[in-house]
Design an enzyme around this catalytic site. Structure first.
Site, PDB file in Angstrom:
ATOM      1  N   ASP A  58       0.767  -1.294  -0.181  1.00  0.00           N
ATOM      2  CA  ASP A  58       0.202  -0.197  -0.428  1.00  0.00           C
ATOM      3  C   ASP A  58       0.515   1.603   0.321  1.00  0.00           C
ATOM      4  OD1 ASP A  58      -2.201  -1.368  -0.133  1.00  0.00           O
ATOM      5  OD2 ASP A  58      -2.643  -1.466   2.518  1.00  0.00           O
ATOM      6  N   ARG A 138      -1.038   1.710  16.058  1.00  0.00           N
ATOM      7  CA  ARG A 138      -1.300   2.559  15.131  1.00  0.00           C
ATOM      8  C   ARG A 138      -1.318   4.059  16.830  1.00  0.00           C
ATOM      9  NH1 ARG A 138       0.575  -0.177  12.402  1.00  0.00           N
ATOM     10  NH2 ARG A 138      -1.404  -1.533  10.930  1.00  0.00           N
ATOM     11  N   ASP A 167      -8.340   0.428  11.059  1.00  0.00           N
ATOM     12  CA  ASP A 167      -7.167   1.151  10.571  1.00  0.00           C
ATOM     13  C   ASP A 167      -7.363   2.680  10.948  1.00  0.00           C
ATOM     14  OD1 ASP A 167      -5.002  -0.874  12.231  1.00  0.00           O
ATOM     15  OD2 ASP A 167      -3.751  -1.048   9.997  1.00  0.00           O
ATOM     16  N   SER A 219      -2.403 -10.087   3.060  1.00  0.00           N
ATOM     17  CA  SER A 219      -2.509  -8.566   4.269  1.00  0.00           C
ATOM     18  C   SER A 219      -1.441  -8.534   5.364  1.00  0.00           C
ATOM     19  CB  SER A 219      -4.000  -7.570   4.250  1.00  0.00           C
ATOM     20  OG  SER A 219      -3.575  -6.400   4.158  1.00  0.00           O
TER      21      SER A 219
END
Length: 453
Positions: A58, A138, A167, A219
């Site tokens: 990504d 995060r 996320d 992923s």
């Protein structure tokens, strides 16, 4: 993927008598046009973007996309090292090759463990059995991205989270906490790319170096605490995870491939914080790293779950959390000795709320901070040692000791002991049963009266 106004703005025949006209197709109206013009000007004002960068698919694709769609803006990549050291090889070269002007690699491992992982472990918090590895990383990543964005004088920050996942919420709530005025660019909610295969197409067309291919295109998210797997065959919950397939697992082995003899570990805690492993004093991050090795070899910490995402859908994930699973279990066992019944039960109840807050990106919320204050108070006596036996994916309690133990062998023994008279139970049960006896008497009286009628 051109801006919707681009084709309208390049036609020569739009100039009539030295005046520029835009002829809108019938499907558009002036309000749509005003919105598009505003977006055009807004995009042209972005000169410098700080990107939360991992080097994965990504964020590798996002760098050239940003430069294409935001007027060749400068892109500064920021990678937070939260224990994924083996994924940092050649990261700078790959970031620059993708078009970044520079790359920050920030060592956040100890802060991640001490300020996020350990408090959550002390709370006993999880989310539907998931030990929150990505969720915990995060907030600290977003915090550091914002610090660098302010120092660099950036016009915007960017992340690579999809519009379907959790996320995006975690990143953006943390960014809002530190800089509510900062513009956030979210490519997955803006671009025309619809899948990871299309991302690979884009990367190949733009000669972007990648470390994955279409067959290994899970992923993944990795840090010191865990590794997650999503996508490909895992999207069908009827498919068994390929634990025995070479290369699928990275932190663990299948329990089928674990040793035939058990491994013992001993963990020492002080006020709920791990301080020793097998008698050797270590900082918490080193303990987790070593437990990852020991637990991974014994097939500990594999978790396959269909979870309820914050955005409303169910998703399937496979998680590897070998060290974390051992640490949670050891801490839980120690608390059985040191916490009184009411505190233990209330803590268990609140751990669900704590886990949901972390999962939902609410780390910096007042409620999470208040719950952590409660947890910190409960940990004042969580000091002692736990011994565990690890065997083919199982964690077996093999002993626990604490100077603050509320367990009294002398009282609980089936043999003769001091400090407890069994006859005392008569009065206790009579008082405890008083409401039951009163209710039964009332019910009997009402039945008799009803029978007379």
């Amino acid at each position: 993927s051109r801006h919707p106004l681009s084709d309208m703005l390049i036609a020569d025949d739009h100039y009539i008598n030295n005046t520029f006209y835009i002829f809108l197709p019938v499907q558009y109206n002036r309000f749509w046009f005003q919105k598009q013009v505003k977006e055009c000007f807004s995009m042209s004002e972005i000169k410098k973007v700080v990107l939360a960068y991992s080097g994965g698919l990504d964020t590798s694709v996002i760098i050239p996309w940003l430069k294409e769609h935001y007027d060749n803006c400068e892109v500064i990549a920021v990678c937070g090292n939260v224990g994924q050291d083996d994924e940092l090889d050649d990261l700078k070269q790959r970031a620059v090759a993708s078009g970044a002007s520079k790359l920050y690699v920030e060592d956040l491992t100890d802060e991640f463990v001490n300020e996020f992982v350990i408090p959550t472990m002390q709370a006993g918090a999880d989310y539907e059995g998931y030990l929150l590895g990505t969720s915990l990383a995060r907030p600290i990543l977003a915090k550091r991205v914002m610090e660098i964005a302010k120092a660099e004088g950036a016009d915007a920050v960017c992340h690579g989270s999809t519009g379907k996942g959790n996320d995006q919420v975690r990143f953006e709530l943390a960014i809002m906490h530190f800089a509510p005025e900062m513009k956030i660019i979210t490519p997955w909610r803006e671009w025309d790319i619809q899948s990871r295969n299309e991302e690979i197409d884009y990367a190949e067309a733009h000669h972007i170096p990648l470390k994955i291919n279409r067959e290994t295109n899970y992923s993944k998210d990795k840090n010191l605490w865990h590794l997650s797997h999503e996508g490909l065959d895992l999207e069908d919950p009827g498919n068994e995870p390929q634990y025995e397939k070479e290369g699928f697992l990275e932190m663990s082995v299948s329990p089928l491939k674990a040793p035939d003899t058990p491994t013992y570990v001993e963990l020492d805690f002080e006020k709920g914080v791990p301080v020793k492993l097998n008698g050797k004093a270590m900082k918490s991050s080193d303990i987790i790293s070593k437990l990852n090795e020991i637990g991974g070899c014994n097939g500990i910490g594999l978790y396959d779950v269909v979870e309820n995402r914050l955005v409303g859908m169910k998703s399937r994930g496979v998680y590897e959390t070998p060290g974390g699973t051992i640490l949670y279990r050891a801490h839980e066992i120690l608390e059985t000795l040191t916490l009184d019944k009411k505190t233990a039960h209330k803590k268990k109840e609140l751990s669900i709320c704590f886990g949901e807050l972390v999962y939902d990106g609410q780390w910096f919320s007042p409620l999470r901070k208040a719950l952590s204050a409660f947890v910190t108070e409960t940990q004042q006596t969580v000091t002692g040692k736990v011994r565990l036996k690890l065997y083919k994916g199982n964690i077996i309690n093999s002993g626990v000791w604490s100077p603050y133990s509320l367990y009294s062998e002398d009282i609980v023994t089936f043999n003769e002991g001091e400090g407890y008279q069994q006859s005392d139970a008569t009065g206790f049960i009579r008082l405890l049963g008083l409401p039951t006896r009163i209710q039964a008497s009332v019910n009997a009286r009402n039945r008799r009266e009803a029978e007379k009628c």
